[in-house]
Write a protein that holds these residues in place. Sequence first.
Motif, short mmCIF file in Angstrom:
data_model
loop_
_atom_site.label_atom_id
_atom_site.label_comp_id
_atom_site.label_asym_id
_atom_site.label_seq_id
_atom_site.Cartn_x
_atom_site.Cartn_y
_atom_site.Cartn_z
N TRP A 1 0.87 -1.18 -0.22
CA TRP A 1 -0.08 0.02 -0.06
C TRP A 1 0.85 1.33 -0.06
O TRP A 1 1.68 1.42 0.82
CB TRP A 1 -0.74 0.11 1.31
CG TRP A 1 -1.64 1.03 1.50
CD1 TRP A 1 -1.78 2.22 2.40
CD2 TRP A 1 -2.86 1.69 0.58
NE1 TRP A 1 -2.47 3.03 2.13
CE2 TRP A 1 -3.34 2.77 0.88
CE3 TRP A 1 -3.38 1.24 -0.73
CZ2 TRP A 1 -4.32 3.74 0.42
CZ3 TRP A 1 -4.44 1.98 -1.23
CH2 TRP A 1 -5.00 2.94 -0.72
N GLN A 2 0.64 2.26 -1.05
CA GLN A 2 1.45 3.33 -1.34
C GLN A 2 3.16 2.81 -1.13
O GLN A 2 3.78 3.66 -0.62
CB GLN A 2 1.27 4.41 -0.15
CG GLN A 2 -0.02 4.52 0.37
CD GLN A 2 -1.02 5.21 -0.88
OE1 GLN A 2 -0.66 5.02 -2.12
NE2 GLN A 2 -1.83 6.02 -0.23
N THR B 1 -0.58 2.48 9.39
CA THR B 1 -0.89 3.54 8.58
C THR B 1 -1.91 3.05 7.31
O THR B 1 -2.67 3.62 7.04
CB THR B 1 0.45 3.94 7.92
OG1 THR B 1 1.54 3.19 8.39
CG2 THR B 1 0.69 5.55 7.66
N ARG C 1 -5.50 2.79 8.86
CA ARG C 1 -6.14 4.04 8.99
C ARG C 1 -6.59 4.34 7.62
O ARG C 1 -7.66 4.94 7.48
CB ARG C 1 -4.95 5.02 9.17
CG ARG C 1 -5.45 6.22 9.93
CD ARG C 1 -4.61 7.21 10.46
NE ARG C 1 -3.80 6.80 11.36
CZ ARG C 1 -4.32 6.46 12.80
NH1 ARG C 1 -5.36 7.24 12.89
NH2 ARG C 1 -3.46 5.96 13.65
N ASP C 2 -5.92 3.84 6.31
CA ASP C 2 -6.73 3.98 5.03
C ASP C 2 -7.53 3.16 4.52
O ASP C 2 -8.01 3.01 3.49
CB ASP C 2 -5.29 4.03 4.16
CG ASP C 2 -4.50 5.24 4.31
OD1 ASP C 2 -4.84 6.11 5.11
OD2 ASP C 2 -3.32 5.19 3.87
N ARG D 1 -13.21 8.16 6.04
CA ARG D 1 -12.29 8.83 5.17
C ARG D 1 -11.36 7.81 4.68
O ARG D 1 -10.11 8.55 4.28
CB ARG D 1 -11.70 9.94 6.15
CG ARG D 1 -12.46 11.24 6.15
CD ARG D 1 -11.83 12.32 7.34
NE ARG D 1 -12.86 12.36 8.40
CZ ARG D 1 -12.26 12.22 9.69
NH1 ARG D 1 -11.00 12.15 10.01
NH2 ARG D 1 -12.89 12.40 10.73
N ALA D 2 -11.51 6.80 4.65
CA ALA D 2 -10.35 5.90 4.30
C ALA D 2 -10.58 5.76 2.57
O ALA D 2 -11.43 5.40 2.14
CB ALA D 2 -10.58 4.43 4.79
N PRO D 3 -9.25 5.86 2.10
CA PRO D 3 -9.42 5.80 0.66
C PRO D 3 -9.55 4.28 -0.13
O PRO D 3 -10.19 4.29 -1.05
CB PRO D 3 -7.90 6.21 0.28
CG PRO D 3 -7.11 6.27 1.26
CD PRO D 3 -8.10 6.29 2.61
#
Lengths: 212, 222, 151, 249
Positions: free
Chosen positions: A60-61, A71, A74-75, A148-150
């Motif tokens: 992820w990212q 992290t 949270r997403d 708000r999670a993408p």
Amino acid sequence: MLEVIDLECIRGDRRLFSGLGFTLGPGELLHLQGHNGSGKTTLMRMLCGLIAPAAGEVRWQGENIRHARETFHRDLLYAGHKSAIKGDLTGVENLRIACRLAGITVDERHAWDALERMGLRGHEDLPARVLSQGQKKRVTLARLLLSRAPLWVLDEPFTALDRAAVAFLEDVIRRHLADGGLVVLTTHQAVSLTDEAHVKTLKLGWKREGDV
Amino acid sequence: MFEAMTVLIRRDLLLALRRRSDVLTTLFFFVIVVSLFPLGIGPELDTLRLIAPGVFWVAALLASMLALEKLFAGDFEDGTLEQMLLAPEPVFVLVLGKVLAHWLITGLPLVLLSPLLGLQYDLPGETLRVMVLSLLLGTPALSLIGAIGAALTLGLRGGGVLISLLVLPLYIPVLIFGAGAVEANASGLGAAGHLYMLGAILLLALVAAPLATAAALRISAE
Amino acid sequence: MKARHKRLAYLAVGLAVLAAAAVLVFQALGNNMSYFFSPTEVVEGKAPRDHVIRIGGLVKPGTLQRGQELTATFVVTDNAHDVTVRYTGILPDLFAEGQGAIAQGRLNADGVFIADEVLAKHDENYMPPEVAEALEKGHQQGKAQMSGDQP
Amino acid sequence: MSSRLVNWFHFSSPATFYPLAGRLVPIFAVIAVILIAVGLYLSFFVAPTDYKQGEGYRIIFVHVPAAWMSMFIYLVMAFWAALGLIFNTRLSMMMAQALAPTGALFTFLALWTGAFWGKPMWGAWWVWDARLTSELILFFLYMGYIALQGAIDDTRRADRAGAILLLVGVVNIPIIYFSVKWWNTLHQGASVSLRGDVSMATTMLVTMLIMALGFWAYSIAVALKRVRCIILERERDAGWVGKLPEIRA
């Protein structure tokens, strides 16, 4: 950006899939297809980090989710088969607790509002055990409105919902994608959402998997 | 930092409030076990005073274990456990919250009730104080250690019996120092040493047990 | 980097708690926690009177008297103080004068230890009789040594 | 031990380890039989009578090595478990599982022979002494591990859950030992001895060491044999298993 590299899954004695890889960017939806038992739910749980892959990794990212767990979580929003709803708590309480657990504080008014938009007006204050299957599902999915999670990972989000609710949920997902969100979902129902242009499809259990 | 933890504690207390029978079951179990011994052994006060520390501690141990099975089972079945594992907080912090709530619901009432039951055993006031103190230090340690067993046996057939087999041997140090503190006070030896040890065990469990429980939960929820 | 700071904070808290636990253990070690007493402690009145305790030490040579009906009286010593022990029952094979023994029971009003159970202290010293004899001779001068050996 | 460790690191894949284990089993079995036979002969016919305990002491030639093994095997299992959790190696989990019954057996043997020894020597079949109590608890820990492994169908979960239990147990063993030591003890502190120097006659010591080595060889042989069965059971669908001569036959 969600990257899946050379993922392998072994459950018990069975190799469900191996060498599976894909990437999913902002605004993209991945539709997981496959017959029962082909490993859709397992793959989703693996994407969330609930199951450790036998080989390969999920990034992820650009970072392995094993190393950046907090992290990533949270997403992430995951709605699985299980509703995560307590029968002794009311819809509002359930929703607020679920959000707080996911790291968002939601005040009472917003929670009421979200449930009302999910079509639960008048049922917000009832213990969840008296709600119908579809209504419980709506309480679970009300989290989508507040999240708000993408990255959303949704396992069969449309089951038990009536036609109006399905249309509403499709709309919510469309808006999330338009805002640059990512969605991975499975569904057995025919929904118009999965036929749109930005949708990727991944078939599990067919002859060759991993070709997106 | 402890937001998710306090949410869980408050939620579990709220759930216990809405479903009081679970709390009362454990408490009554403790009361009944403690009250059974005089019936089985006879009303001789000298004997009762002698066995009181052991009886109270064994009863507390069994009551704590009885309640363990439900510690994670509900969350496991309805999927809350998955969401806990997906929370953007370290899982051991959430585990600590769960265990704390569990102790407040099943452990604390028992501690508070124990001096009343101690009167049945003709324990002097000073000894009663030491007993409450020892239970206050010991029962949270029992909950913490027991949580590991509860997490390991989550969703297994015959989980309840299995928990006892896994957890009871690990409970023994708490039992020894807990009952030892009460007995040492009753015999005039002074309970300080035992209470220090109980405190040390509690602190150690506070650090180590949530980590082990979190690892076990991950495995069981996979 | 926030996550790393957080992890460091958790680590620091954990270590602090463990250190506190270690302090408590040392505190505990300063207290007598067992009901095992040496004759010196008994003579000094440190042992509770109305509780079952254990005393341990050497059986003083020449003090074992067998009375009627299996009653035996002997003196347990730690080479500083003595305690008289009375016991009714069969003494174990290993029980002998000059050997270690542990008695469990209560002190009576006269300071005599009334034992319910006498256990012979065994040690890790195994040897053939000849060697033992030779050793005994070497120790005839009576230089009794104390050593806290563990079985 | 160290050479064994190296081997197991090298052969950490079940497919390569399986035939190796097959070759090692008979070797260790033969060593075990010889050593235990020699050890028993020495303990019953050669070792001198103890000056104090007479003939009854001879049971220590079984008892002490068994007690050593019971504790040592638990440590080895915990070591394999930690290795398995950290490096995610299947074979080390299988080793832990294969050792458990042997460990439990030795624990039981130590307790049982201890009782037979305690009666004439101490004057009691059983004393609630630190050693005995913690050995009994060790037996419970073995039983808990075996029961947990048995209750879980999914091998991966069974491995990892068992590993956590082993590690928790290994942290607890010293705590348990010291707690029972303080609680009630036969051998504590003020034990006094008139002789402080010589500990054990050479024949006796040699006999005990031979017995211990024999138990070692036995444990290794049995554990390897058992791990071969576990490998076959778990890898029955893997290609290399099908090509084994004993499977094809």
